[in-house]
Design a protein around this motif. Sequence first.
Motif, mmCIF file in Angstrom:
data_model
loop_
_atom_site.group_PDB
_atom_site.id
_atom_site.type_symbol
_atom_site.label_atom_id
_atom_site.label_comp_id
_atom_site.label_asym_id
_atom_site.label_seq_id
_atom_site.Cartn_x
_atom_site.Cartn_y
_atom_site.Cartn_z
ATOM 1 N N LEU A 166 -13.045 -0.928 9.176
ATOM 2 C CA LEU A 166 -12.192 -0.443 8.087
ATOM 3 C C LEU A 166 -11.066 -1.403 7.770
ATOM 4 N N ALA A 167 -10.574 -2.093 8.805
ATOM 5 C CA ALA A 167 -9.477 -3.047 8.645
ATOM 6 C C ALA A 167 -9.545 -4.061 9.774
ATOM 7 N N GLN A 168 -9.074 -5.275 9.485
ATOM 8 C CA GLN A 168 -9.057 -6.315 10.501
ATOM 9 C C GLN A 168 -7.903 -7.255 10.207
ATOM 10 N N SER A 169 -7.068 -7.513 11.236
ATOM 11 C CA SER A 169 -5.902 -8.370 11.025
ATOM 12 C C SER A 169 -5.356 -8.899 12.343
ATOM 13 N N ASN A 170 -4.784 -10.084 12.299
ATOM 14 C CA ASN A 170 -4.044 -10.640 13.430
ATOM 15 C C ASN A 170 -2.558 -10.341 13.292
ATOM 16 N N ASP A 171 -2.187 -9.587 12.258
ATOM 17 C CA ASP A 171 -0.774 -9.363 11.954
ATOM 18 C C ASP A 171 -0.449 -7.873 11.820
ATOM 19 N N THR A 172 -0.925 -7.052 12.781
ATOM 20 C CA THR A 172 -0.559 -5.641 12.737
ATOM 21 C C THR A 172 0.853 -5.470 13.267
ATOM 22 N N LYS A 173 1.501 -4.394 12.872
ATOM 23 C CA LYS A 173 2.826 -4.025 13.378
ATOM 24 C C LYS A 173 2.628 -2.764 14.215
ATOM 25 N N VAL A 174 3.157 -2.747 15.431
ATOM 26 C CA VAL A 174 2.996 -1.595 16.314
ATOM 27 C C VAL A 174 4.294 -0.791 16.333
ATOM 28 N N ILE A 175 4.186 0.458 15.902
ATOM 29 C CA ILE A 175 5.315 1.392 15.912
ATOM 30 C C ILE A 175 4.796 2.710 16.463
ATOM 31 N N PHE B 15 -1.809 -1.818 9.809
ATOM 32 C CA PHE B 15 -2.516 -2.980 9.270
ATOM 33 C C PHE B 15 -1.966 -3.351 7.894
ATOM 34 N N PRO B 16 -1.830 -4.659 7.612
ATOM 35 C CA PRO B 16 -1.364 -5.064 6.282
ATOM 36 C C PRO B 16 -2.304 -4.532 5.203
ATOM 37 N N PRO B 17 -1.751 -4.181 4.032
ATOM 38 C CA PRO B 17 -2.588 -3.600 2.966
ATOM 39 C C PRO B 17 -3.782 -4.473 2.582
ATOM 40 N N GLY B 18 -3.616 -5.777 2.614
ATOM 41 C CA GLY B 18 -4.708 -6.676 2.233
ATOM 42 C C GLY B 18 -5.810 -6.784 3.260
ATOM 43 N N SER B 19 -5.615 -6.184 4.439
ATOM 44 C CA SER B 19 -6.608 -6.297 5.507
ATOM 45 C C SER B 19 -7.594 -5.132 5.547
ATOM 46 N N HIS C 164 15.026 2.295 5.035
ATOM 47 C CA HIS C 164 15.443 0.939 5.396
ATOM 48 C C HIS C 164 14.958 0.570 6.810
ATOM 49 N N ALA C 165 15.034 1.512 7.742
ATOM 50 C CA ALA C 165 14.669 1.254 9.137
ATOM 51 C C ALA C 165 13.191 0.918 9.317
ATOM 52 N N ALA C 166 12.339 1.366 8.406
ATOM 53 C CA ALA C 166 10.893 1.169 8.557
ATOM 54 C C ALA C 166 10.312 0.152 7.573
ATOM 55 N N LYS C 167 11.147 -0.630 6.911
ATOM 56 C CA LYS C 167 10.662 -1.601 5.907
ATOM 57 C C LYS C 167 9.523 -2.495 6.405
ATOM 58 N N PRO C 168 9.499 -2.915 7.694
ATOM 59 C CA PRO C 168 8.404 -3.793 8.135
ATOM 60 C C PRO C 168 7.005 -3.189 7.988
ATOM 61 N N ILE C 169 6.892 -1.852 7.895
ATOM 62 C CA ILE C 169 5.559 -1.243 7.756
ATOM 63 C C ILE C 169 5.313 -0.667 6.362
ATOM 64 N N GLU C 170 6.189 -0.922 5.432
ATOM 65 C CA GLU C 170 5.996 -0.378 4.074
ATOM 66 C C GLU C 170 4.661 -0.866 3.511
ATOM 67 N N GLY C 171 3.811 0.085 3.110
ATOM 68 C CA GLY C 171 2.501 -0.238 2.554
ATOM 69 C C GLY C 171 1.424 -0.502 3.594
ATOM 70 N N TYR C 172 1.803 -0.646 4.853
ATOM 71 C CA TYR C 172 0.827 -0.900 5.910
ATOM 72 C C TYR C 172 0.081 0.394 6.246
ATOM 73 N N VAL C 173 -1.158 0.265 6.758
ATOM 74 C CA VAL C 173 -2.026 1.412 6.987
ATOM 75 C C VAL C 173 -2.291 1.606 8.485
ATOM 76 N N ALA C 174 -2.140 2.845 8.963
ATOM 77 C CA ALA C 174 -2.435 3.200 10.353
ATOM 78 C C ALA C 174 -3.555 4.244 10.382
ATOM 79 N N PHE C 175 -4.150 4.430 11.558
ATOM 80 C CA PHE C 175 -5.339 5.284 11.687
ATOM 81 C C PHE C 175 -5.224 6.244 12.851
ATOM 82 N N TRP C 176 -5.995 7.331 12.777
ATOM 83 C CA TRP C 176 -6.131 8.306 13.857
ATOM 84 C C TRP C 176 -7.444 9.043 13.630
ATOM 85 N N LYS C 177 -7.614 10.206 14.222
ATOM 86 C CA LYS C 177 -8.803 11.058 14.044
ATOM 87 C C LYS C 177 -10.107 10.323 14.384
#
Length: 93
Positions: free
Chosen positions: A10-19, A25-29, A74-87
């Motif tokens: 579904l997504a692949q990246s070397n630049d994920t952000k962990v929160i 995952f970046p939107p483009g990934s 403001h505190a979460a700007k690094p993940i704006e638009g990024y996609v996370a998964f569960w389920k």
Amino acid sequence: MRAIWKGAVLAQSNDTKVIENNHYFPPGSIDLKYFKTSNTHTHCPWKGEASYYTIEVNGQTNKDAAWYYPETSHAAKPIEGYVAFWKGVEISE
């Protein structure tokens, strides 16, 4: 990192952000062919309002299995638009 469900990447990246133990995952990934916009929204006190995607792979549906924050606080700007998964979506290297 990869996000995999039912054998589909579904997504692949070397630049994920962990929160909070979630890889964002970046939107483009993400591979948009598996993503359908959902009407579901939730609110996080420090990140903002989340929007969701339902994942569809080979006729199988995983409702609201991915989420993102279109506009974060403001505190979460690094993940704006990024996609996370569960389920049941597997996150692996």
